[in-house]
Design a protein around this motif. Structure first.
Motif, mmCIF file in Angstrom:
data_model
loop_
_atom_site.group_PDB
_atom_site.id
_atom_site.type_symbol
_atom_site.label_atom_id
_atom_site.label_comp_id
_atom_site.label_asym_id
_atom_site.label_seq_id
_atom_site.Cartn_x
_atom_site.Cartn_y
_atom_site.Cartn_z
ATOM 1 N N VAL A 58 4.918 7.010 4.175
ATOM 2 C CA VAL A 58 5.523 8.342 4.111
ATOM 3 C C VAL A 58 5.782 8.714 2.670
ATOM 4 O O VAL A 58 6.180 7.865 1.867
ATOM 5 C CB VAL A 58 6.918 8.351 4.796
ATOM 6 C CG1 VAL A 58 7.340 9.747 5.159
ATOM 7 C CG2 VAL A 58 6.962 7.465 5.999
ATOM 8 N N SER A 59 5.608 10.000 2.339
ATOM 9 C CA SER A 59 5.949 10.423 0.977
ATOM 10 C C SER A 59 7.058 11.465 0.969
ATOM 11 O O SER A 59 7.621 11.749 -0.084
ATOM 12 C CB SER A 59 4.715 10.996 0.272
ATOM 13 O OG SER A 59 4.277 12.157 0.941
ATOM 14 N N SER A 60 7.354 12.032 2.145
ATOM 15 C CA SER A 60 8.365 13.102 2.164
ATOM 16 C C SER A 60 9.096 13.111 3.507
ATOM 17 O O SER A 60 8.497 12.786 4.540
ATOM 18 C CB SER A 60 7.661 14.441 1.943
ATOM 19 O OG SER A 60 8.386 15.491 2.539
ATOM 20 N N SER A 89 -4.082 3.726 -4.420
ATOM 21 C CA SER A 89 -4.444 4.799 -3.493
ATOM 22 C C SER A 89 -3.240 5.229 -2.654
ATOM 23 O O SER A 89 -3.154 6.363 -2.196
ATOM 24 C CB SER A 89 -5.580 4.348 -2.572
ATOM 25 O OG SER A 89 -5.146 3.250 -1.797
ATOM 26 N N VAL A 90 -2.318 4.314 -2.459
ATOM 27 C CA VAL A 90 -1.091 4.611 -1.714
ATOM 28 C C VAL A 90 -0.066 5.242 -2.669
ATOM 29 O O VAL A 90 0.571 6.256 -2.362
ATOM 30 C CB VAL A 90 -0.539 3.304 -1.091
ATOM 31 C CG1 VAL A 90 0.868 3.466 -0.570
ATOM 32 C CG2 VAL A 90 -1.480 2.832 0.031
ATOM 33 N N GLY A 91 0.030 4.672 -3.862
ATOM 34 C CA GLY A 91 1.004 5.146 -4.860
ATOM 35 C C GLY A 91 0.743 6.583 -5.287
ATOM 36 O O GLY A 91 1.679 7.371 -5.476
ATOM 37 N N LYS A 92 -0.547 6.954 -5.416
ATOM 38 C CA LYS A 92 -0.827 8.311 -5.906
ATOM 39 C C LYS A 92 -0.421 9.380 -4.886
ATOM 40 O O LYS A 92 -0.246 10.538 -5.252
ATOM 41 C CB LYS A 92 -2.288 8.446 -6.350
ATOM 42 C CG LYS A 92 -3.324 8.672 -5.264
ATOM 43 C CD LYS A 92 -4.665 8.923 -5.960
ATOM 44 C CE LYS A 92 -5.869 9.053 -5.120
ATOM 45 N NZ LYS A 92 -6.067 9.022 -3.785
ATOM 46 N N SER A 93 -0.256 8.966 -3.635
ATOM 47 C CA SER A 93 0.235 9.913 -2.623
ATOM 48 C C SER A 93 1.760 9.880 -2.513
ATOM 49 O O SER A 93 2.338 10.517 -1.625
ATOM 50 C CB SER A 93 -0.349 9.559 -1.247
ATOM 51 O OG SER A 93 -1.739 9.455 -1.310
ATOM 52 N N GLY A 94 2.396 9.083 -3.362
ATOM 53 C CA GLY A 94 3.873 9.023 -3.332
ATOM 54 C C GLY A 94 4.402 8.134 -2.221
ATOM 55 O O GLY A 94 5.574 8.198 -1.859
ATOM 56 N N CYS A 95 3.531 7.280 -1.654
ATOM 57 C CA CYS A 95 3.947 6.407 -0.542
ATOM 58 C C CYS A 95 4.091 4.956 -1.020
ATOM 59 O O CYS A 95 3.793 4.630 -2.163
ATOM 60 C CB CYS A 95 2.906 6.434 0.572
ATOM 61 S SG CYS A 95 2.592 8.060 1.254
#
Ligand SMILES: Cc1cc2nc3c(=O)[nH]c(=O)nc-3n(C[C@H](O)[C@H](O)[C@H](O)COP(=O)(O)O)c2cc1C
Length: 319
Positions: A58-60, A89-95
């Motif tokens: 989740v990012s938000s 790839s996970v970090g760039k989506s804020g997750c």
């Protein structure tokens, strides 16, 4: 674990026994509401895989309600928030681990998640970007205060490779800071590792990663030998276990979703053999599941049962 802890492998874990809680691989919260659970290999599950926790990326906080509604429809037994995955790839989506770097966003997500589910809500974390006791303590207590029921800790820093010894002693510190159960993760490949880890940190439970993919009977061994569970000692015949895995992926997934999963599994499973790299490279080069099955049969023919399995205690056989 991504590409690994899908229904086929979870069923194998369950057949051996000793697992307190199974988990899906990380699932993108954004995609969950539209994913077809009858054909998606991320969501297919059977009654054998119980209790089953679903792990969310989740990012938000806005992603929480639709994702949790989807998990309730799937009859999830628990929901885990991934706050530990450091992959770019996970970090760039804020997750994943990005949430440990944005504690206020992590807090909003947990608050929202707690409001939306009566199910056990858990979080999986790492130790941080660097060893910073105050920051880690603040993060863990924030999770507890916002309603997380259990914490799993992969005892490594963000950039530490899997080859590095995990810092289990930090789990002992976390246990002193929070009142919720703390589960230790990282570097448990044998019963002795499990014993050492528990001895060092006093965790309330153990989470197995790669060790369980290599030896799906490891949960059963640990449950029996450390926790005194009344479980029959597993007798493991590796070719039968491998064949069961292939049968299950054939049964569960559409053809185009099978070979990749077999390759992922074989990469770890091959670790049971001294010359496992031969099995692994043979399977990586296979163009179909049937070709892989034939290549594996030749390998098994030439590589008898390895010592690790010959040592397993007597009991029922997985076939
Ligand atoms: C191929 C692979 C996929 C993984 N996927 C996930 C995942 O989806 N969710 C997660 O929380 N951790 C994931 N992890 C991390 C593991 O859960 C675990 O924290 C890490 O491997 C350390 O434990 P171990 O030493 O027992 O393997 C993955 C690790 C690997 C090697």
């Amino acid at each position: 674990m991504a590409g690994l802890t899908h229904s086929a492998l979870r069923q194998i874990f369950s057949r051996f026994g000793g697992v307190g809680l199974l988990s899906t691989e990380m699932l993108w919260a954004k995609r969950l509401p539209t994913e077809n659970s009858r054909i998606s290999p991320y969501l297919i599950s059977t009654v054998l895989e119980k209790p089953l926790s679903y792990q969310l990326l989740v990012s938000s906080d806005r992603e929480i309600a639709p994702a949790m509604d989807a998990l309730h429809r799937l009859h999830a037994d628990a929901i885990d928030l991934n706050m530990g995955c450091p992959h770019w790839s996970v970090g760039k989506s804020g997750c994943g681990f990005a949430l440990m770097e944005q504690p206020e966003n992590a807090r909003r997500i947990v608050t929202e998640a707690r409001k939306h589910t009566p199910l056990p809500l858990t979080a999986k974390i790492r130790l941080g970007v660097e060893l910073d006791e105050e920051a880690l303590r603040g993060f863990c207590t924030m999770l507890e205060d916002e309603g997380v029921d259990m914490l799993s800790v992969h005892a490594r820093l963000k950039k530490e490779s899997f080859a590095r010894r995990p810092r289990w002693e930090w789990i002992a510190r976390i246990k002193q800071w929070v009142g919720i159960p703390v589960v230790a993760n990282g570097g448990i490949f044998t019963v002795q590792d499990a014993r050492d880890c528990l001895g060092m940190c006093g965790a309330d439970g153990l989470m197995l990663g790669r060790g369980a993919v290599i030896r799906p009977w490891l949960f059963a061994e640990i449950a029996r030998e450390i926790y005194g569970c009344d479980i029959v000692g597993p007798v493991v015949f590796l070719p039968a276990l491998y064949s069961t895995f292939i049968d299950l992926i054939n049964e569960l997934y559409r053809p185009e979703r099978r070979l990749g999963r077999l390759k992922e599994f074989t990469y770890y499973f091959a670790g049971n053999y001294q010359f496992g790299h031969q099995l692994s490279s043979g399977i990586q080069g296979s163009r179909s599941v049937e070709e892989a099955r034939e290549r594996a049969a030749v390998f098994f023919e030439n590589n008898g049962s390895p010592q690790s399995c010959a040592n397993a205690a007597t009991g029922t056989k997985l076939n």
